[in-house]
Design an enzyme around this catalytic site. Structure first.
Site, PDB file in Angstrom:
ATOM      1  N   MET A  14       0.819  -1.133  -0.030  1.00 39.69           N
ATOM      2  CA  MET A  14       0.048   0.068  -0.063  1.00 39.69           C
ATOM      3  C   MET A  14       0.797   1.168  -0.146  1.00 39.69           C
ATOM      4  O   MET A  14       1.861   1.140   0.817  1.00 39.69           O
ATOM      5  CB  MET A  14      -0.872   0.064   1.302  1.00 39.69           C
ATOM      6  CG  MET A  14      -1.949  -1.261   1.190  1.00 39.69           C
ATOM      7  SD  MET A  14      -3.114  -0.885  -0.326  1.00 39.69           S
ATOM      8  CE  MET A  14      -4.024   0.722  -0.037  1.00 39.69           C
ATOM      9  N   CYS A  96      -3.572  -9.453   4.452  1.00 36.01           N
ATOM     10  CA  CYS A  96      -3.383  -8.014   5.155  1.00 36.01           C
ATOM     11  C   CYS A  96      -4.103  -7.953   6.343  1.00 36.01           C
ATOM     12  O   CYS A  96      -5.153  -8.086   6.331  1.00 36.01           O
ATOM     13  CB  CYS A  96      -4.054  -6.969   4.216  1.00 36.01           C
ATOM     14  SG  CYS A  96      -3.852  -5.421   4.993  1.00 36.01           S
ATOM     15  N   LYS A 135      -2.894 -14.591  -2.337  1.00 34.61           N
ATOM     16  CA  LYS A 135      -1.741 -14.680  -1.241  1.00 34.61           C
ATOM     17  C   LYS A 135      -2.338 -14.458   0.176  1.00 34.61           C
ATOM     18  O   LYS A 135      -3.506 -13.823   0.340  1.00 34.61           O
ATOM     19  CB  LYS A 135      -1.313 -12.982  -1.590  1.00 34.61           C
ATOM     20  CG  LYS A 135       0.049 -12.763  -0.935  1.00 34.61           C
ATOM     21  CD  LYS A 135       0.803 -11.382  -1.245  1.00 34.61           C
ATOM     22  CE  LYS A 135       2.065 -11.401  -0.578  1.00 34.61           C
ATOM     23  NZ  LYS A 135       2.053 -10.982   0.931  1.00 34.61           N
ATOM     24  N   ASN A 207       6.890 -15.527   0.516  1.00 36.53           N
ATOM     25  CA  ASN A 207       7.104 -14.405   0.918  1.00 36.53           C
ATOM     26  C   ASN A 207       7.451 -14.047   2.318  1.00 36.53           C
ATOM     27  O   ASN A 207       7.022 -14.585   3.004  1.00 36.53           O
ATOM     28  CB  ASN A 207       5.710 -13.403   0.389  1.00 36.53           C
ATOM     29  CG  ASN A 207       5.857 -12.021   0.813  1.00 36.53           C
ATOM     30  OD1 ASN A 207       4.897 -11.736   1.493  1.00 36.53           O
ATOM     31  ND2 ASN A 207       6.681 -11.228   0.431  1.00 36.53           N
TER      32      ASN A 207
END
Length: 331
Positions: A14, A96, A135, A207
Site C-alpha cells: 500500500m 493484510c 496471497k 514471501n
C-alpha cells in the site's frame, strides 16, 4: 494465453507499489512480475474515475491486480473489469492484517473463512480467462499452522485456485498493529516448504523477510517462486540483478544512472498529465543507497520535488550530485 513466469515478483504494498514505482521498476527488470497496491472491490465498483485505481502504463507488464474483498459476486465483477483493463492476473488478498480491512472482512481475517475464499475464487475464475491467485499467511491468531493452513489451501484449491503466494508468518489480528505484523510474528519458511512438498500439483510461492538474490536462489530450491517486498522498494537496485541472476538474461539497466535516465520520458509524460514530480521521484529515493552522493541525491529530491512547478530540471540536478563512477552491469 502464455503462462506467466512467477519466478520472482515484487509484493503488493500500500502506497508503495503505485504505477510510478512500477514504471521505475521496469527500468531495472523486465522479467519480474509486478503487483499493484491492494484495490478494494468498493473502490473499483463505486470510485471515480476508474483510471485512478486501475490505470497503468504498457511498460508495467507482466502486471497483476491485487483485489481486496469478500463478496464473491463483487470480486467476480472486479476480476472481469481487471481483465478488460489489460491486467495479466488477478490476486485475492488474504494476508493484510489492518483493522480497516478486517472490519470489512478483507485480508488476513479471511483465513478464518476458507469457504468464503473458495466461493470467491470459484466466481472469479468463472468470470475471467486470466489467472486467479491467492496471497495468504500461514495462519491467523491461534490457528494451527499445520492443520488450519492445510484446510484452507485444500478448500481454496478445490475451488480451482492452483497458485498461492504464502507470507511465511502468522497474522495476529488482535494485539499487534499492521506494522508489527510485518516483523514480530516469527518467520516459518519450513512450513511453506512443507506445503510445497505436500502439494506438488500447486504453485507455491514464498514471501516474507527475503532481502537478497542469494536468498531467492536458495528458496527456489524448495518452492516455485519468490516474492520480495520492502527490500525491493527501499533498495530498488536489488531489482537490477533479477533478470540475469534468476532468469539468465541481461537486465535493462547498465548502471543506476542509466536506470534513472531511462525513466525521464515517463516522468515527462506524467508531468504533462498533471502529476507532481515527487509523485514519481519519491520511489527513487533509495536508488543510490550506499553510493557516493546518494544522500545528496535523496535530500535534493526530498526538498525540491514537491514544490509547485518542479520539473525535470530538479530531477537532473539531483542526478548531477551523484558521480557517474559505476562500471557497466550490476554491482
Amino acid at each position: 494465453m502464455p503462462q506467466l513466469d512467477r519466478t520472482f515478483s515484487v509484493a503488493p504494498m500500500m502506497d508503495w507499489t503505485t504505477r510510478d514505482y512500477r514504471a521505475f521498476a521496469r527500468t531495472l527488470t523486465r522479467r519480474a512480475l509486478l503487483y499493484t497496491e491492494m484495490v478494494t472491490t468498493g473502490a473499483i465498483l463505486h470510485g471515480s474515475p476508474r483510471e485512478r485505481f486501475l490505470g497503468h502504463d504498457d511498460v508495467e507488464h507482466p502486471l497483476a491486480l491485487q483485489l481486496g474483498g469478500s463478496d464473491a459476486g463483487e470480486l467476480a465483477e472486479c476480476a472481469a473489469i481487471a481483465e478488460a483493463w489489460g491486467y495479466d492476473e488477478v490476486n485475492l488478498n488474504v494476508g493484510c492484517p489492518s483493522d480497516r480491512v478486517q472490519n470489512n472482512l478483507i485480508g488476513a481475517c479471511l483465513m478464518g473463512h476458507p469457504e468464503k475464499v473458495a466461493a470467491a475464487v470459484r466466481a472469479m475464475r468463472g468470470a475471467v480467462s486470466i489467472p486467479v491467485t491467492v496471497k495468504c499467511r500461514i495462519g491467523i491468531d491461534d490457528q494451527d499452522e499445520d492443520a488450519d493452513l492445510e484446510r484452507f489451501i485444500a478448500s481454496v484449491a478445490d475451488a480451482g485456485c492452483d497458485t498461492f503466494i504464502v507470507h511465511a508468518r502468522k497474522a495476529w489480528l488482535e494485539g499487534l498493529s499492521p506494522k508489527e505484523n510485518r516483523d514480530v510474528p516469527p518467520l516459518n519458511y519450513a512450513r511453506v516448504h512443507r506445503l510445497r512438498a505436500s502439494h506438488p500439483e500447486l504453485h507455491i510461492g514464498i514471501n516474507g523477510g527475503i532481502k537478497t538474490l542469494d536468498e531467492c536462489r536458495a528458496q527456489l530450491e524448495l518452492v516455485d517462486s519468490v516474492m520480495v517486498g520492502r527490500e525491493a522498494y527501499q533498495n530498488p537496485w536489488l531489482l537490477a540483478g533479477v533478470d540475469e541472476t534468476l532468469f539468465g538474461v541481461p537486465g535493462p539497466a547498465a548502471s543506476r544512472h542509466a536506470a534513472a535516465h531511462a525513466l525521464r520520458p515517463y516522468i515527462a509524460r506524467r508531468l504533462q498529465d498533471g502529476a507532481k514530480l515527487n509523485h514519481v521521484t519519491r520511489h527513487l529515493l533509495g536508488l543510490f543507497q550506499g553510493q557516493p552522493g546518494g544522500r545528496k541525491f535523496r535530500r535534493h529530491l526530498s526538498e525540491h520535488a514537491h514544490r509547485e512547478g518542479a520539473g525535470l530540471a530538479v530531477f537532473d540536478d539531483a542526478l548531477g550530485l551523484v558521480p557517474e563512477r559505476e562500471a557497466a552491469a550490476v554491482a
